[in-house]
Design a protein around this motif. Sequence first.
Motif, PDB file in Angstrom:
ATOM      1  N   LEU A  13       0.835  -1.214   0.000  1.00 55.41           N
ATOM      2  CA  LEU A  13       0.000   0.000   0.000  1.00 55.41           C
ATOM      3  C   LEU A  13       0.868   1.262   0.000  1.00 55.41           C
ATOM      4  O   LEU A  13       1.989   1.238   0.496  1.00 55.41           O
ATOM      5  CB  LEU A  13      -0.906   0.005   1.238  1.00 55.41           C
ATOM      6  N   PRO A  14       0.353   2.398  -0.530  1.00 61.86           N
ATOM      7  CA  PRO A  14       1.162   3.654  -0.537  1.00 61.86           C
ATOM      8  C   PRO A  14       1.445   4.115   0.889  1.00 61.86           C
ATOM      9  O   PRO A  14       0.625   3.988   1.776  1.00 61.86           O
ATOM     10  CB  PRO A  14       0.252   4.649  -1.251  1.00 61.86           C
ATOM     11  N   GLY A  15       2.642   4.643   1.119  1.00 60.07           N
ATOM     12  CA  GLY A  15       3.025   5.167   2.439  1.00 60.07           C
ATOM     13  C   GLY A  15       2.400   6.524   2.742  1.00 60.07           C
ATOM     14  O   GLY A  15       1.833   7.173   1.868  1.00 60.07           O
ATOM     15  N   ARG A  16       2.455   6.992   4.035  1.00 58.40           N
ATOM     16  CA  ARG A  16       1.909   8.302   4.438  1.00 58.40           C
ATOM     17  C   ARG A  16       2.749   9.432   3.864  1.00 58.40           C
ATOM     18  O   ARG A  16       3.938   9.264   3.606  1.00 58.40           O
ATOM     19  CB  ARG A  16       1.880   8.420   5.960  1.00 58.40           C
ATOM     20  N   ASP A  17       2.088  10.589   3.709  1.00 60.24           N
ATOM     21  CA  ASP A  17       2.821  11.756   3.205  1.00 60.24           C
ATOM     22  C   ASP A  17       3.887  12.166   4.222  1.00 60.24           C
ATOM     23  O   ASP A  17       3.677  12.126   5.428  1.00 60.24           O
ATOM     24  CB  ASP A  17       1.875  12.935   2.983  1.00 60.24           C
ATOM     25  N   GLY A  18       4.991  12.576   3.728  1.00 62.59           N
ATOM     26  CA  GLY A  18       6.074  13.020   4.612  1.00 62.59           C
ATOM     27  C   GLY A  18       5.801  14.394   5.201  1.00 62.59           C
ATOM     28  O   GLY A  18       4.916  15.130   4.755  1.00 62.59           O
TER      29      GLY A  18
END
Length: 259
Positions: A53-58
Motif C-alpha cells: 500500500l502507498p506510504g503516508r505523506d512526509g
Amino acid sequence: SVDLAMTLLRPCSVLLLCLSVMMAKSSVDTDKAEEKMYSCPIIQCSAPAVNGLPGRDGRDGPKGEKGDPGDGLRGLPGFPGKAGPPGLKGEVGPQGEKGQKGERGTVVTDDLHRQITALEAKIQVLEDDLIRYKKALTLNGIVNVGKKMFISTGRKHNFETGKSLCAKAGSVLASPRNEAENTALKDLVNPSKQAYIGISDAQTEGRFMYLSGGPLTYSNWKPGEPNNLKNEDCAVIEESGKWNDLDCSNSNIIIICEL
C-alpha cells in the motif's frame, strides 16, 4: 563370457565417469553460485515482492528563503481607510500679504430696501416721542446736559437711602464732573435747599472720591470746605452751586439721580 561382461561394464564405466565429471562441475558451480549470491545486491538476490500500500505523506520541510520580487503588474489601490483622530492644532502661521481690494458688494434688493426704509421711519417716530417725553418731564424736575440727565425725586432722605432709591431706578446719585453739569444740577436745587451728590471720603478721610472709586475730576467746594466738622463724610450741592460736606445721616437733603 568375460568379453561379454566387459562389454556390459563399459557403458557403466562411461556412465560413472560422466557422473563424476558432472559432480565435480556441480561442486564448482555451487561454489561460484554462493560467491555470486553473497556479492550481488540484495534486491537481485531476493525473490520478487508484491507491491504494498502507498506510504503516508512526509512532513513539510523547512521554509525556504524569500525569493526575489516578481515582475508582475502593480495592483489597483484599495479603498481609503477611516479617518484618524484630529491632530493637535498647529501654531499660527506668519501673516500673509494684504490681498487685493474686493469687488463691490451686491446691490440691495428692493424688498430689503423697503424694510430698511420702514425701520428708519419707526426709529424717527421713537426719537420724536422721546424728545416730547423729555420736554414733558422737565416740568417735573428733569434737566438735560449733554448725554446726561439729572432727575430730582422731590424727596428728602439720608445718603444711603438716596443711593438705594436711585439704584432701584437704574441710576446713581448725581455727580457733576464739569461746570456745565454742576450748573444743570444747581437748577434742580430749591432755594434754601441742598441735594446730595455722589462723592464721599468715607473710605479715606479727607480724600473725596466718586462712589465708583475714581478720584474727583472736578470740584466746586465752598471756601474752607470740606472741613470734616462732626465727622462729615458726604457732600451736598447748595442753591449757589457750591459744595459742602455734611453728616451722611442727615435725612433733610434732596435726592437727585442721574442717567
